[in-house]
Enzyme design. Structure first.
Site, PDB file in Angstrom:
ATOM      1  N   SER A   1       0.462  -1.165  -0.114  1.00 33.17           N
ATOM      2  CA  SER A   1       0.413   0.114  -0.017  1.00 33.17           C
ATOM      3  C   SER A   1       0.928   1.144   0.116  1.00 33.17           C
ATOM      4  CB  SER A   1      -0.756   0.141   1.408  1.00 33.17           C
ATOM      5  OG  SER A   1      -0.030   0.298   2.780  1.00 33.17           O
TER       6      SER A   1
ATOM      7  N   GLU B   1       7.041  -0.570  -4.933  1.00 37.30           N
ATOM      8  CA  GLU B   1       5.374  -0.784  -6.243  1.00 37.30           C
ATOM      9  C   GLU B   1       4.435  -0.680  -5.478  1.00 37.30           C
ATOM     10  OE1 GLU B   1       5.678  -1.477  -9.581  1.00 37.30           O
ATOM     11  OE2 GLU B   1       8.286  -1.196  -9.546  1.00 37.30           O
TER      12      GLU B   1
ATOM     13  N   CYS C   1      -3.040  -5.218  -7.637  1.00 45.05           N
ATOM     14  CA  CYS C   1      -2.418  -3.392  -8.499  1.00 45.05           C
ATOM     15  C   CYS C   1      -3.551  -2.874  -9.723  1.00 45.05           C
ATOM     16  CB  CYS C   1      -1.487  -3.175  -7.549  1.00 45.05           C
ATOM     17  SG  CYS C   1       0.029  -4.313  -9.252  1.00 45.05           S
TER      18      CYS C   1
HETATM   19  P1  NAD Z   1       0.469  -3.839   2.708  1.00 45.29           P
HETATM   20  O1  NAD Z   1       0.780  -2.485   2.352  1.00 45.29           O
HETATM   21  O2  NAD Z   1      -0.708  -3.894   3.760  1.00 45.29           O
HETATM   22  O3  NAD Z   1       1.701  -4.858   3.160  1.00 45.29           O
HETATM   23  C1  NAD Z   1       2.657  -5.430   1.760  1.00 45.29           C
HETATM   24  C2  NAD Z   1       3.626  -5.678   2.974  1.00 45.29           C
HETATM   25  O4  NAD Z   1       4.725  -3.997   3.117  1.00 45.29           O
HETATM   26  C3  NAD Z   1       3.482  -6.631   4.050  1.00 45.29           C
HETATM   27  O5  NAD Z   1       4.693  -7.483   3.829  1.00 45.29           O
HETATM   28  C4  NAD Z   1       3.732  -6.266   5.372  1.00 45.29           C
HETATM   29  O6  NAD Z   1       4.312  -6.562   6.655  1.00 45.29           O
HETATM   30  C5  NAD Z   1       4.748  -4.961   5.168  1.00 45.29           C
HETATM   31  N1  NAD Z   1       4.935  -3.281   5.829  1.00 45.29           N
HETATM   32  C6  NAD Z   1       3.520  -2.645   6.007  1.00 45.29           C
HETATM   33  N2  NAD Z   1       3.406  -1.743   6.597  1.00 45.29           N
HETATM   34  C7  NAD Z   1       5.029  -1.625   6.826  1.00 45.29           C
HETATM   35  C8  NAD Z   1       6.376  -1.013   7.295  1.00 45.29           C
HETATM   36  N3  NAD Z   1       6.239   0.158   8.015  1.00 45.29           N
HETATM   37  N4  NAD Z   1       7.589  -0.731   6.851  1.00 45.29           N
HETATM   38  C9  NAD Z   1       8.201  -2.123   6.312  1.00 45.29           C
HETATM   39  N5  NAD Z   1       7.238  -3.003   5.793  1.00 45.29           N
HETATM   40  C10 NAD Z   1       5.965  -2.769   6.288  1.00 45.29           C
HETATM   41  O7  NAD Z   1      -0.302  -4.579   1.340  1.00 45.29           O
HETATM   42  P2  NAD Z   1      -1.253  -5.468   1.141  1.00 45.29           P
HETATM   43  O8  NAD Z   1      -1.862  -5.387   1.352  1.00 45.29           O
HETATM   44  O9  NAD Z   1      -0.244  -7.191   1.228  1.00 45.29           O
HETATM   45  O10 NAD Z   1      -0.976  -5.270  -0.558  1.00 45.29           O
HETATM   46  C11 NAD Z   1      -2.487  -4.886  -1.018  1.00 45.29           C
HETATM   47  C12 NAD Z   1      -1.442  -3.188  -1.416  1.00 45.29           C
HETATM   48  O11 NAD Z   1      -0.619  -3.747  -2.255  1.00 45.29           O
HETATM   49  C13 NAD Z   1      -2.173  -2.890  -3.147  1.00 45.29           C
HETATM   50  O12 NAD Z   1      -1.918  -0.963  -2.538  1.00 45.29           O
HETATM   51  C14 NAD Z   1      -1.745  -2.583  -4.030  1.00 45.29           C
HETATM   52  O13 NAD Z   1      -2.196  -2.147  -4.845  1.00 45.29           O
HETATM   53  C15 NAD Z   1      -0.323  -2.858  -4.126  1.00 45.29           C
HETATM   54  N6  NAD Z   1       0.210  -3.451  -4.665  1.00 45.29           N
HETATM   55  C16 NAD Z   1       1.459  -2.935  -6.053  1.00 45.29           C
HETATM   56  C17 NAD Z   1       2.232  -3.872  -6.911  1.00 45.29           C
HETATM   57  C18 NAD Z   1       2.944  -2.932  -7.102  1.00 45.29           C
HETATM   58  O14 NAD Z   1       3.301  -3.161  -8.080  1.00 45.29           O
HETATM   59  N7  NAD Z   1       2.312  -1.540  -7.602  1.00 45.29           N
HETATM   60  C19 NAD Z   1       1.689  -4.942  -6.738  1.00 45.29           C
HETATM   61  C20 NAD Z   1       1.212  -5.904  -5.586  1.00 45.29           C
HETATM   62  C21 NAD Z   1       0.583  -5.318  -4.611  1.00 45.29           C
END
Ligand code: NAD
Length: 515
Positions: free
Chosen positions: A248, A269, A303
């Protein structure tokens, strides 16, 4: 109901002690996490699939020592040999493609064809990276000084941390890891807490290969399973010159700040809010199919999912009617059953966020044309299944500018093509975009400097389903990173500029005389 045999076939079940899986795996070391216990449920039916203890920041120090040692060896191994490692990993993934796809379906809820597609991306990026391992080219540059020459070399960077999201639990690691390995970097994966078994599956596949390649350090493919606290510790740790983080925008902002605070590099990303412009000249048969796959596929949890349909006002009514009809016949249900096209949302939180977004859209003047409701018949109890929703709403309603990670398609209208592009670009995110048009002028305008401001701008195909050969990523709040194909390999290397004096004098640059 579910078939867990894939976990045995892949050898994942050897990676546990009792009922708890190891959280720290480096090829040499297998440790239980020392933090709190958590379990991951299948979105298909809510059944617990795995239990872990969070790996802790203190455990990271031990792993980092192994990663640094691994880097010292990996950086001196010729790149084509590192390519051989990735070639064999690709072959191993081919061998277990069905089982790997099943783990994705179990943990992320993808329908089997999409899960197979995700494993195929991993296999494809292996092939790409193997070729790249013989093409880590630098430039040869003319020098302004007599008797000198200049060149650029690309050198291995160091241990790279890869933090992944739940929705592409294998492909995102593969895009980063397969290229990072050929570039000479050990890779530490911190997967989403919602898809830890996918991480163990990939680890096991790589370790099967590493067992037969004793010249390559096993810690080159390492995994630590933990929560956000572990992610934060990784972001702040100078062991990693590069942190690649997918998820996110909220997460990306935090990681970006932390990594920048220690002057490291981050490759981000993040969220998208992807749009498709449908012109009055569009081939509507093509457009319809693209819209339904882009907006409802993966239950709106890509995404690159299509979230905003910017439609010429002269065709909007007919298009919405046809879309609503198509949506009505979309089979929603257990993703493991052939024929179902829309699986579950990842969890209850995601379902609640979808409902809140729909309520907000109504309050902001939106009209729900169809969908949004929970499906409870003919689906496994305990999963959160929904009918994908279509909402007609004004382009500037605030909710339209947010990413809700669920299948909601906002239908917006435009009059002039310039206005359509303005609407496309007015959101804070900048990942994927598309236009459906038969007008060469509109297509070229869309891809021109005055067109879409996204990292991906497609003509007559949907917003989702990118090929691995291109650089993948987006602008603005999507984070600016590029992964996978094209020249994305350069992220995983450092560039050195070498100037060589083969003459007998010491002329200074810019003609400076210093004597
Ligand atoms: P999320 O942000 O909740 O978690 C993603 C990862 O980040 C997890 O491994 C989590 O443990 C880690 N994380 C969370 N907070 C953190 C911090 N402060 N420091 C370090 N690590 C941290 O996302 P999600 O719900 O798993 O996935 C959905 C999101 O991902 C959507 O917004 C989607 O658009 C995005 N996404 C983007 C792409 C891209 O290529 N642009 C691809 C896939 C998903």
């Amino acid at each position: 109901m579910m078939t867990l045999a894939c976990l045995d076939t892949l050898g994942i079940n050897t990676l546990k002690d009792g009922d708890t899986y190891y959280s720290v795996l480096t090829g040499n070391t297998k440790l239980m996490g020392q933090g709190s216990t958590f379990s991951a449920q299948s979105p298909i039916d809510g059944v617990t699939l795995s239990t872990f203890n969070n790996a802790t920041p203190a455990q990271l120090e031990k792993v980092n020592a192994e990663l640094k040692d691994a880097f010292k060896v990996l950086r001196t191994i010729p790149a084509p040999r590192r390519g051989e490692l990735v070639r064999r990993i690709g072959d191993e993934a081919r061998k277990y493609k069905n089982e790997l796809a099943q783990v994705i379906s179990l943990e992320a809820g993808k329908i089997v064809p999409e899960a197979l597609g995700e494993v195929q991306e991993w296999i494809d990026v292996c092939d790409f990276a193997v070729g790249q391992s013989r093409m880590l080219h630098g430039l040869s540059i003319v020098s302004e000084r007599p008797g000198h020459r200049m060149m650029e070399q690309w050198q291995p960077l160091g241990p790279v941390a890869v933090i992944t999201a739940f929705n592409f639990p294998m492909a995102v690691w593969a895009w980063n890891a397969m290229l990072g390995l050929v570039c000479g970097d050990p890779i530490l994966l911190k997967p989403s807490e919602k898809a830890p078994l996918c991480a163990l599956a990939m680890y096991q596949i790589a370790q099967n290969v590493l067992a037969d390649m004793p010249d390559i350090p096993k810690a080159a493919v390492s995994v630590m399973i933990g929560d956000r606290e572990l992610g934060e510790a990784i972001a702040s740790n100078t062991t990693f010159p590069l942190v690649s983080a997918t998820g996110s925008t909220t997460m990306g902002r935090e990681v970006a700040k932390t990594v920048a605070g220690r002057l490291g590099r981050s490759l981000l990303e993040l969220g998208g809010n992807n749009a498709m412009i449908v012109s009055d000249t569009a081939d509507l048969e093509l457009a319809l199919r693209a819209i339904v796959f882009s907006a409802a596929g993966t239950a709106g949890q890509r995404c690159t999912t299509l979230r905003r349909l910017i439609t010429h006002e002269s065709i909007v009514d007919g298009l919405v009617e046809r879309l609503a009809k198509s949506y009505g016949s979309l089979p929603v249900g257990n993703p493991l059953i052939e024929g179902n096209l829309v699986g579950p949302l990842i969890d209850e939180g995601s379902f609640n966020r979808m409902q809140t977004a729909l309520d907000t859209a109504k309050k902001q003047g939106g009209d729900i044309i169809c969908g949004g409701e929970r499906v409870t018949e003919n689906v496994p109890a305990g999963g959160f299944y929904v009918r994908p929703a279509i909402v007609r709403i004004a382009h500037d309603a605030p909710i339209v500018h947010e990413e809700t990670f669920a299948p909601i398609l906002y239908v917006l209208t435009y009059r002039s093509f310039d206005e359509a592009i303005e609407i496309q670009n007015e959101v804070p995110q900048g990942l994927s975009s598309a236009v459906f048009t038969e007008s060469m002028r509109e297509a070229e305008m869309f891809m021109s400097p005055a067109g879409s401001d996204c990292g991906i701008a497609n003509v007559n195909i949907g917003t989702s389903g990118a090929e691995i050969g291109g650089a993948f990523g987006g602008e603005k709040e999507t984070g600016g990173g590029r992964e996978s194909g094209s020249d994305a390999w350069r992220n995983y290397m450092r560039r050195t500029t070498n100037t060589v004096n083969y003459g007998g004098d010491l002329p200074l640059a810019q003609g400076i005389v210093f004597e």
